[in-house]
Motif scaffolding. Structure first.
Motif, PDB file in Angstrom:
ATOM      1  N   LEU A   1       0.851  -1.181   0.000  1.00 35.11           N
ATOM      2  CA  LEU A   1       0.000   0.000   0.000  1.00 35.11           C
ATOM      3  C   LEU A   1       0.890   1.236   0.000  1.00 35.11           C
ATOM      4  O   LEU A   1       1.895   1.288   0.716  1.00 35.11           O
ATOM      5  N   THR A   2       0.526   2.227  -0.824  1.00 35.19           N
ATOM      6  CA  THR A   2       1.367   3.419  -0.973  1.00 35.19           C
ATOM      7  C   THR A   2       0.539   4.674  -0.708  1.00 35.19           C
ATOM      8  O   THR A   2      -0.572   4.827  -1.221  1.00 35.19           O
ATOM      9  N   TYR A   3       1.119   5.566   0.084  1.00 30.61           N
ATOM     10  CA  TYR A   3       0.470   6.822   0.447  1.00 30.61           C
ATOM     11  C   TYR A   3       1.516   7.931   0.428  1.00 30.61           C
ATOM     12  O   TYR A   3       2.718   7.691   0.345  1.00 30.61           O
ATOM     13  N   ARG A   4       1.025   9.159   0.537  1.00 23.25           N
ATOM     14  CA  ARG A   4       1.915  10.309   0.731  1.00 23.25           C
ATOM     15  C   ARG A   4       1.353  11.195   1.840  1.00 23.25           C
ATOM     16  O   ARG A   4       0.155  11.467   1.870  1.00 23.25           O
ATOM     17  N   MET A   5       2.245  11.609   2.722  1.00 21.33           N
ATOM     18  CA  MET A   5       1.898  12.565   3.751  1.00 21.33           C
ATOM     19  C   MET A   5       2.415  13.934   3.322  1.00 21.33           C
ATOM     20  O   MET A   5       3.620  14.109   3.090  1.00 21.33           O
ATOM     21  N   ILE A   6       1.510  14.885   3.185  1.00 19.27           N
ATOM     22  CA  ILE A   6       1.886  16.242   2.777  1.00 19.27           C
ATOM     23  C   ILE A   6       1.644  17.176   3.955  1.00 19.27           C
ATOM     24  O   ILE A   6       0.540  17.236   4.503  1.00 19.27           O
ATOM     25  N   VAL A   7       2.675  17.889   4.337  1.00 19.30           N
ATOM     26  CA  VAL A   7       2.599  18.848   5.439  1.00 19.30           C
ATOM     27  C   VAL A   7       2.902  20.228   4.879  1.00 19.30           C
ATOM     28  O   VAL A   7       3.936  20.441   4.238  1.00 19.30           O
TER      29      VAL A   7
END
Length: 251
Positions: A117-123
């Motif tokens: 599973l692939t995600y991105r955390m954007i801050v």
């Protein structure tokens, strides 16, 4: 591979009509940021992990984070979709000068066997509510994007690549990831039968998610060695491994 990210920003007021959102290395808070890790790896049994944001500057910084499902389109471009699969806490953080804040990422979605599973955390930095002294000015803000990989046992990348000439001075490499985990080429090279390097080019942002294909353009340097005939196409990945593929580069 890198384990932390240094962000050395500056304060910058610009006389423009719209705000500018920059990436890892720039910001306007007058602070220096350190983020660790820059890539988040979790196993299917892991329920949570931590990311540390450190403000090494002299002013407080307010930031807001979101998590997106990360997929790729047929042409290899990234596509981000809001998701509740992974929860970020706290979603809004205030980092005092010379201090650090720990973010917690909790995975709520069961991981299918053999499927990463692939995600991105954007801050994103929330700009200060300060008023410029003169003119119509806006503040340049910081944003950073961290990839998240949640990997079950046995999931691996399986990369197949080929290279063909597109123009007299341009090669096009096509790589397909037939595996169950991401691949990331960081360098492409064409080697002669003798082993000498005829062409070498580093790759930036070359993620290839499972079951996806991407194209990369390789520019042949002027006055460089001739590229013609049988050769080896060497693909170096982010873990330092090198795969070799037989190619025939014709004029």
């Amino acid at each position: 591979m890198p384990t932390d990210l240094k962000v050395r920003p500056w304060r910058c007021w610009q006389s423009v009509a719209g705000a500018a959102l920059l990436g890892f290395s720039l910001a306007s808070s007058g602070a220096t940021f350190s983020v660790s890790p820059v890539r988040i790896y979790m196993q299917s049994r892991d329920r949570a992990t931590a990311v540390t944001v450190e403000n090494e500057g002299d002013t407080e910084v307010v930031m807001q984070g979101e998590v997106f499902q990360w997929t790729q389109k047929a042409d290899g471009t990234d596509e981000l979709t809001p998701t509740d699969d992974v929860i970020l806490a706290p979603p809004i953080l205030k980092v005092a000068p010379k201090s650090r804040q720990v973010l917690r990422l909790a995975n709520l979605k069961p991981v299918p066997p053999g499927e990463q599973l692939t995600y991105r955390m954007i801050v994103r930095e929330v700009p200060e509510a300060a008023q410029p002294k003169e003119g119509v000015q806006v503040q340049v803000s910081l944003a950073f994007s961290l990839p998240i990989f949640i990997t079950p046992p046995g999931a691996k990348q399986r990369l197949l690549c080929e290279a063909k000439r597109a123009t007299p001075d341009l090669l096009v490499a096509t790589c397909e990831n037939q595996g169950d985990a991401y691949a990331q080429p960081v360098n492409f090279a064409v080697r002669a039968a003798s082993g000498s390097v005829l062409l070498s080019q580093d790759v930036s942002g070359g993620y290839i998610l499972p079951k996806m294909r991407r194209r990369f353009e390789l520019k042949q340097p002027a006055n460089g060695p001739a590229l013609n005939g049988a050769a080896k196409f060497a693909v170096t990945q982010d873990d330092g491994s090198v795969q070799l593929f037989d190619v025939a580069v014709s004029d």
